[in-house]
Design a protein around this motif. Structure first.
Motif: not given
Lengths: 44, 330
Positions: A31, B37, B39, B72, B74, B76, B92-93, B112
């Motif tokens: 992340t 991942n 961004y 972004k 996420n 995890e 995606w946040d 989210r």
């Protein structure tokens, strides 16, 4: 008979290569540490 | 020796010919995916917009309203959802941050979005939300699938928390890229107040007590590069009103925001350049390599057949130094 074996070898290697590549897949990565922005960035 | 070369060429011909469809229809659907991942940020502007001053409750013309949108991935959270969903998932946040001309915050809406990394179909899992409200997306958001088709798609509207069709309206050229133009009209719809309002002490709950409601309409336009499914440009003709209640001082309605929102020029250039690069990678798997390998396979097959035919030609297979037959005497 030799031609058949040669063709089968070519096919098997192609199959093995594609299966191996797709099984490996792509790394997930991490992340990003960058924040969700609450300021206007000057440039991309 | 020539016979051996012919067999090697035949094996290579089959190898490349088989690789062609395997790459296109087996490897591509499994390898083409949105990285978990990722961004990215985007800046949009509405010049000459109308904005409500919550202090006076009067709408006023302002020079510019800026919207900063961040997405972004996420990693995890995506791994957690993947364990139950059993497929590659992206979480995606996102944050849509709106800033007025004075640099002050107008609103901040987090969300989210959870979707299939390959098909971009929404995936439903705990945590899917807009501004803290649980939602269920039945359509795409932000990105179209790889190899976008010339058809309507279901698109999720975060303000209305609802999904409706976004219409394919034709193919265009945008800065040297062939793009599909999509448009969605959201009619006047009652929508929730943002959880974070620009005036201290005013909360969505306190506004609700006054009986004032928030309404919204928009015309959403996207120019989508079809190979990657990535929008290279977007616009929105966006209007928001507050209606009824005691907050408006006897007025029936007041404009909260009205503006033509467009991507900032430097972000357009950046997006077009990025999409051009990604397009080449996708085309490598869907077109360049499959067609290249198929052509190579055919070429090698022809070559191997030619060698085989030469090998079997009468007179060529006989040893060069064969002894002359002895004359027969009676």
């Amino acid at each position: 008979m030799r031609a058949l074996i040669a063709a089968a070898t070519g096919l098997a290697v192609a199959l093995a290569l594609v299966l191996a590549i797709t099984a490996m897949g792509l790394p997930d990565g991490r992340t990003s540490p960058k924040p969700l922005l609450t300021t206007v960035p000057a440039h991309p | 020796m020539r016979r051996k070369a012919g067999l090697v060429l035949l094996a290579l011909a089959v190898f490349f010919a088989a690789l062609s469809p395997l790459l296109r229809w087996y490897a591509f659907p499994r390898l083409a995916k949105v990285p978990p991942n990722q961004y990215q940020d985007m800046v949009l502007e509405a010049k000459g917009a109308t904005l409500l001053d919550y202090g006076t409750m009067q709408a006023r013309k302002v020079s510019k309203v800026t919207i900063v949108q961040t997405l972004k991935g996420n990693v995890e959270a995506s791994k957690k959802v993947e364990r139950t969903a059993g497929r590659d998932v992206v979480v995606w946040d996102g944050l849509s941050y709106v800033q007025g001309p004075d640099g002050k915050t107008v609103s901040e809406i987090p969300e989210r979005y959870i979707f299939d990394a390959h098909s971009q179909e929404p995936v439903h899992a705990t945590g899917e939300m807009v501004d803290g409200d649980p939602v269920r997306r039945d359509g795409i958001e932000f990105k179209w699938p790889f190899l976008t088709e010339k058809r309507d798609y279901e698109y999720f509207d975060a303000q209305a928390r609802a999904t409706s069709p976004i219409r394919y309206q034709g193919t265009q050229n945008f800065r040297g890229l062939t793009v599909y133009y999509f448009e969605q009209t959201v009619p006047w719809t009652k929508v929730p107040f943002p959880k974070s309002l620009p005036v201290e002490g005013i909360t969505p709950e306190s506004v609700a007590k006054t009986g004032t409601t928030r309404w919204y309409t928009t015309v959403r336009k996207f120019w989508v590069e079809p190979v990657t499914g990535a929008p290279v440009y977007g616009e929105e003709i966006h209007k928001e009103e507050l209606r009824g209640g005691t907050l408006l001082g006897g007025r029936d309605r007041v404009t909260a925001f009205a503006g033509h929102v467009k991507m900032r020029e430097d972000y357009i250039e950046h997006t077009v350049s990025l999409v051009k690069q990604n397009r080449t990678v996708v085309l490598l798997l869907t077109s360049y390599l499959p067609w290249g390998f198929l052509s190579l396979g055919i070429l090698l097959l022809v070559l191997s057949l030619y060698l085989e035919a030469r090998d079997r030609r009468p007179g060529r297979s006989a040893p060069a130094n064969a002894a002359e037959p002895e004359p027969v005497s009676a």
